[in-house]
Scaffold this active site. Structure first.
Site, PDB file in Angstrom:
ATOM      1  CG  ASP A 195      39.173  48.408  32.917  1.00  0.00           C
ATOM      2  OD1 ASP A 195      39.838  48.002  33.868  1.00  0.00           O
ATOM      3  OD2 ASP A 195      38.668  49.547  32.849  1.00  0.00           O
ATOM      4  CG  ASN A 240      34.456  51.572  44.171  1.00  0.00           C
ATOM      5  OD1 ASN A 240      33.612  50.944  44.784  1.00  0.00           O
ATOM      6  ND2 ASN A 240      35.581  51.033  43.796  1.00  0.00           N
ATOM      7  CG  HIS A 262      35.583  51.267  48.760  1.00  0.00           C
ATOM      8  ND1 HIS A 262      36.260  51.296  47.563  1.00  0.00           N
ATOM      9  CD2 HIS A 262      36.061  52.326  49.482  1.00  0.00           C
ATOM     10  CE1 HIS A 262      37.107  52.308  47.551  1.00  0.00           C
ATOM     11  NE2 HIS A 262      37.002  52.959  48.707  1.00  0.00           N
ATOM     12  CG  ASP A 305      33.761  45.062  47.489  1.00  0.00           C
ATOM     13  OD1 ASP A 305      34.559  45.406  46.598  1.00  0.00           O
ATOM     14  OD2 ASP A 305      34.042  45.057  48.697  1.00  0.00           O
ATOM     15  CG  ASP A 349      37.737  48.175  37.033  1.00  0.00           C
ATOM     16  OD1 ASP A 349      38.976  48.013  37.142  1.00  0.00           O
ATOM     17  OD2 ASP A 349      37.225  49.161  36.471  1.00  0.00           O
TER      18      ASP A 349
END
Length: 652
Positions: free
Chosen positions: A524, A532, A537, A541, A567
């Protein structure tokens, strides 16, 4: 009585679908997915028609709630800019323009309309006039006339008609064009009231007016140059273009796209929601290149910039003179060659006449025009005849193949046993069908669906073999694309949860047999939410794609890295003898990342669980790795923790 009752029922359906009457049905846990629907007709009418379908799809998507938003083009562009939409349903030309202005994925389905009990996945343009205007009978008659359209941005409302006029040599600048805006009803009213001489509308509008009880308005109009397209139920004045696409935005996860695509493609024509929408259902995504080509020819946005002058432009402008020059040169060359070869041609003429007689007799009995390729060989399997579709598919002309064996098309993918079985079946039963991979003249290997028949003479002896085949490359490509969507993450291209589960089961089976250590790592990212929030966003990505790339560089070929979502990543290490690889992962992910919107830096926390003989299944290993990940988060992040029953027993 019946009319107001139906309107009341439709209103209740809309309220129920939006959750206003039953808020308890829409739980806070459901994720809302917003569909931006281009409002080409009055919004109240579209809401009544399409809300039942949206409600049906929401009910079939666990944990998801699909919301319908009816928008004009300006509103839709603003909603996309603000990141408020997850899906878009609009006309093809609007889709091409949005695709150039906004990051969109490909279409996941194409609408199939329904009219007069006939389904169609296409649309076209219609040119209407008042019946009294008998001077407007052909498209060429529109030169210098007043013409109304809803807007130049509409495929069925302008692009299709303008492209047809351009093909007829009618300069578009000669039209006195008026843009009325949506809906198309305004164009119809402008024609009926004499404000313009003709109007551009999309197919289906006239039929919708009839269904709405406006028969008198339709009867006062005349369609200019109506065309009858096979299996197309609407009156049209132009060639056909593909129907509306249903498009997913890049941030929608692949599993949701796959499930929604499956639901749309699986809708039956008699489903109540489909009937309420007035359509036949949805089909696999169509090819929208023809729409793009028409927009480019008309220099419509986003193709309104002046392109470089190309050979194609030279041909379009000077083709009569160029063609005449080429023909004269060919004629001179032919005459010169004829003078040198006239004597030999006379000798060959008698032989060719006999051969032509035999070929014509053969063609009269077994050869017909077909879209599929047809190849005929003699008893010795030498090629004697092929149709034009054969040349289109293979790239070979008949002259290149006469007297040759079909083995010249071989791709090398089939062994001798395959062909031996094929010929045995053909000899014993007189028929064989199946799939064969062959090679085109340009070297491309492609799949064919083939049906072969043995033709015998009056004495029962083999005389000819006939093969009817078609190119199934597109079907194979669609199968491969569906497989990729089902097993790989759309954003990063690495295995998704389904493929990870399969590979973990294989790795556990191998570990049981070999006794080699097997490690499952749950990863993680630390600090991903801040990236973010700070950069957006799209930057998030881009960061996930870079993380996936770095993980693939760290692991070995026999190991696996996949993405669960967000994630969260999972890594499977076969024969994992040392924890050094976990340190390499942490070091690789600590390195700064340069994104389009600025630099970013994240870390990672890892939880590792090793396979043991008493482990029941892969889910248990993943749960243990998740518990170890939680322990790594609690003890400071940016580290890894190994699962043990003692350390994790006290976890909440």
């Amino acid at each position: 009585m019946g009319g107001w009752w139906r309107r009341l029922l439709a209103g209740l359906v809309v309220l129920l679908g939006s959750g206003l009457l039953c808020p308890a049905l829409v739980t806070a846990a459901d994720e809302t997915l917003t569909l931006g629907f281009f409002a080409y007709r009055p919004k109240v009418l579209l809401q009544q028609r399409w809300q039942p379908l949206i409600d049906h799809l929401s009910a079939q998507l666990p944990g998801k709630r699909l919301e319908l938003r009816l928008l004009d083009q300006a509103q839709m562009q603003q909603a996309l800019t603000d990141g408020e939409l997850d899906f878009v349903f609009t006309n093809p030309s609007h889709y091409i323009r949005l695709r150039a202005q906004t990051e969109l994925t490909g279409a996941i389905a194409t609408q199939v309309s329904l009219e007069n009990a006939l389904p169609t996945a296409a649309l076209a343009g219609v040119v209407v006039r008042q019946k009294a205007r008998t001077d407007l009978r052909r498209l060429e008659d529109l030169r210098g006339q007043r013409v109304a359209c809803a807007g130049k941005q509409y495929l069925g409302g302008y692009t299709a008609q303008a492209a047809a006029l351009l093909d007829r040599g009618v300069p578009l600048r000669s039209l006195k064009l008026t843009e009325t805006g949506q809906p198309h009803d305004r164009v119809v009213q402008a024609v009926l009231q004499g404000e313009v001489d003709a109007g551009f509308i999309r197919t289906g509008v006239l039929e919708s007016l009839v269904r709405e009880g406006r028969q008198a308005e339709v009867e006062a109009l005349e369609v200019i140059e109506p065309q009858n397209h096979r299996h197309f139920p609407f009156v049209a004045s132009t060639p056909l273009y593909p129907e509306w696409p249903w498009v997913a935005l890049p941030h929608v996860d692949g599993e949701t796209c796959r499930r929604l695509s499956s639901l749309l493609l699986g809708l039956e024509p008699d489903h109540p929601a489909v009937r309420a929408a007035g359509i036949h259902g949805f089909a696999v995504p169509a090819d929208y290149s023809r729409v793009e080509a028409a927009m480019q020819a008309l220099r419509l946005p986003p193709f309104d910039r002046s392109p470089a002058f190309t050979w194609a432009d030279i041909w379009r402008r000077y083709w009569p003179g160029l063609l005449a020059t080429v023909l004269v040169m060919l004629l001179l060359a032919g005459l010169t060659l004829a003078l040198h070869r006239s004597r030999s041609r006379i000798r060959r003429a008698h032989r060719e006449l006999r051969q032509a007689t035999d070929q014509l007799r053969l063609a009269a009995s077994v050869f017909e025009h077909s879209y599929d390729g047809i190849l005929i060989t003699d008893a010795a399997n030498r090629i004697v005849k092929a149709n034009p579709a054969f040349s289109r598919i293979t790239g070979y002309s008949l002259a290149e193949c006469l007297g040759q064996s079909p083995a010249m098309f071989g791709s090398g993918r089939h062994d001798s046993a395959f062909f031996q079985g094929m010929w045995q079946r053909l000899a014993s039963e007189g028929f064989w069908q199946g799939e064969i991979w062959n090679r085109r003249k340009n070297g491309e290997v492609y799949p064919q669906k083939v049906a072969m028949s043995l033709i015998r003479d009056a004495a029962g002896q083999a005389q000819y073999h006939m093969a009817v085949f078609s190119d199934i490359s597109l079907e194979k490509k669609h199968e491969a694309e569906l497989d990729r969507l089902a097993h790989y993450d759309v954003l990063t291209g690495i295995p998704n949860r389904r493929l990870l589960t399969d590979r973990l089961a294989q790795a556990m089976a191998q570990a049981r047999r070999s006794g080699q250590p097997l490690a499952v790592c749950m990863l993680d990212l630390d600090g991903f939410k801040q990236v973010n929030d700070r950069l957006g966003h799209e930057a998030g990505d881009q960061l996930l794609v870079e993380v996936a790339r770095r993980l693939q560089q760290v692991i070995r070929a026999e190991d696996t890295v996949g993405r669960l979502g967000g994630d969260e990543f999972v890594l499977i290490f076969r024969d994992c003898q040392t924890p050094v690889v976990f340190e390499r992962i942490l070091a690789a992910l600590r390195q700064p990342v340069t994104l389009d919107s600025g630099p970013a830096q994240v870390g990672a926390s890892l939880g590792i669980s090793y396979f043991r003989p008493d482990v029941g299944d892969g889910d248990q290993l993943l749960r243990e790795a998740d518990q170890a990940l939680y322990q790594a988060k609690r003890t400071g992040r940016n580290r890894y923790c190994l699962w043990s029953s003692e350390e994790n027993a006290a976890l909440p």
